[in-house]
Design an enzyme around this catalytic site. Structure first.
Site, short mmCIF file in Angstrom:
data_model
loop_
_atom_site.label_atom_id
_atom_site.label_comp_id
_atom_site.label_asym_id
_atom_site.label_seq_id
_atom_site.Cartn_x
_atom_site.Cartn_y
_atom_site.Cartn_z
N GLY A 46 10.96 5.47 -0.58
CA GLY A 46 9.66 5.05 -1.07
C GLY A 46 8.64 5.12 0.05
O GLY A 46 9.00 5.00 1.23
N GLN A 51 1.02 2.93 4.51
CA GLN A 51 1.97 3.25 5.59
C GLN A 51 1.57 4.50 6.38
O GLN A 51 2.08 4.73 7.47
CB GLN A 51 3.39 3.43 5.02
CG GLN A 51 3.98 2.11 4.53
CD GLN A 51 5.39 2.32 4.01
OE1 GLN A 51 5.58 2.77 2.89
NE2 GLN A 51 6.37 2.01 4.84
N CYS A 94 12.68 -0.47 5.59
CA CYS A 94 11.30 -0.05 5.40
C CYS A 94 10.96 0.97 6.47
O CYS A 94 11.30 0.76 7.64
CB CYS A 94 10.38 -1.26 5.49
SG CYS A 94 8.63 -0.84 5.35
N LEU A 95 10.28 2.03 6.10
CA LEU A 95 9.93 3.07 7.08
C LEU A 95 8.99 2.52 8.16
O LEU A 95 8.89 3.10 9.23
CB LEU A 95 9.30 4.28 6.38
CG LEU A 95 10.25 5.06 5.46
CD1 LEU A 95 9.49 6.17 4.75
CD2 LEU A 95 11.43 5.62 6.24
N HIS A 136 8.97 -3.50 -3.61
CA HIS A 136 8.76 -3.34 -2.15
C HIS A 136 7.49 -2.52 -1.89
O HIS A 136 6.63 -2.92 -1.10
CB HIS A 136 10.00 -2.68 -1.53
CG HIS A 136 9.86 -2.40 -0.06
ND1 HIS A 136 10.67 -2.98 0.89
CD2 HIS A 136 9.01 -1.60 0.63
CE1 HIS A 136 10.29 -2.56 2.09
NE2 HIS A 136 9.30 -1.71 1.96
N GLU A 137 7.38 -1.39 -2.56
CA GLU A 137 6.22 -0.51 -2.34
C GLU A 137 4.94 -1.15 -2.84
O GLU A 137 3.88 -1.03 -2.22
CB GLU A 137 6.43 0.86 -3.00
CG GLU A 137 7.62 1.65 -2.48
CD GLU A 137 7.68 1.76 -0.96
OE1 GLU A 137 6.62 1.79 -0.31
OE2 GLU A 137 8.79 1.79 -0.42
N HIS A 140 3.25 -3.37 -0.41
CA HIS A 140 2.47 -2.69 0.63
C HIS A 140 0.99 -2.57 0.23
O HIS A 140 0.12 -2.58 1.08
CB HIS A 140 3.01 -1.27 0.88
CG HIS A 140 4.18 -1.23 1.83
ND1 HIS A 140 4.08 -1.61 3.14
CD2 HIS A 140 5.46 -0.84 1.66
CE1 HIS A 140 5.25 -1.44 3.74
NE2 HIS A 140 6.11 -0.98 2.86
ZN ZN Z 1 8.12 -0.58 3.21
#
Ligand code: ZN
Length: 172
Positions: A46, A51, A94-95, A136-137, A140
């Site tokens: 994701g 991000q 998470c990235l 989660h996304e 953000h």
């Molecule tokens: Zn994340």
């Protein structure tokens, strides 16, 4: 298409409020292509626009991570989680937090309303890993991060290890 730089915690842009998408044009199409390429290159399941430093209400999810599975890319623009039920705890990454994996509580089932790349509205009911990834996304887009769901102690530990990482990245 281009792979964009993924911002890492504690970059302040990850905390910014995002703006709704109003124009479904070529520029949006290019942004979505870049986001997909960036997500797959990472690799991740994701990616949300903040991000990569774009303060817009957009995220992508593709939970078909195995090499033998066909891609299952889903685009969510101006999303809204309209229903959530149950509770489930999963280990999440998470990235924007490389190397960090933490147990996070989420709703077990959700209903999300969003627009696709062309601006058409859709509703999706999800459970399991897909529901977790969407929540989660979606966080953000509200400047909310994985660590905000953790206990004070875990949050401090993650913060410290990410600060250490940022410091070592700054010196190389
Ligand atoms: Zn994340």
């Amino acid at each position: 298409m281009a792979v964009r730089t993924i911002l890492h915690y504690p970059d302040k842009r990850l905390r910014e409020q995002t703006q709704p998408v109003t124009e479904f044009n070529e520029e949006l199409g290019r942004l979505l292509e870049d986001m997909a390429e960036t997500m797959y290159a990472a690799p991740g399941v994701g990616l949300a626009a903040p991000q990569i430093g774009v303060a817009k209400r957009i995220f992508l999810v593709d939970i078909a991570t195995g090499e033998n599975q066909p891609s299952d890319l889903r685009v969510f623009i101006n999303p809204e989680i309209v229903e959530s039920t149950g509770e489930v705890c999963n280990e999440e990454g998470c990235l924007s937090f490389p190397g960090v994996h933490e147990e996070v509580w989420r709703a077990e089932r959700i209903k999300v309303r969003a627009q696709d790349a062309k601006g058409a509205s859709f509703e999706l009911e999800a459970d399991g890993f897909l529901a977790v990834a969407i929540q989660h996304e979606n966080d953000h887009l509200n400047g909310k991060l994985m660590v905000d769901h953790l206990s004070m102690l875990r949050r401090r530990l993650v913060h410290r290890s990410m600060m250490k990482r940022a410091a070592s990245e700054a010196t190389v």
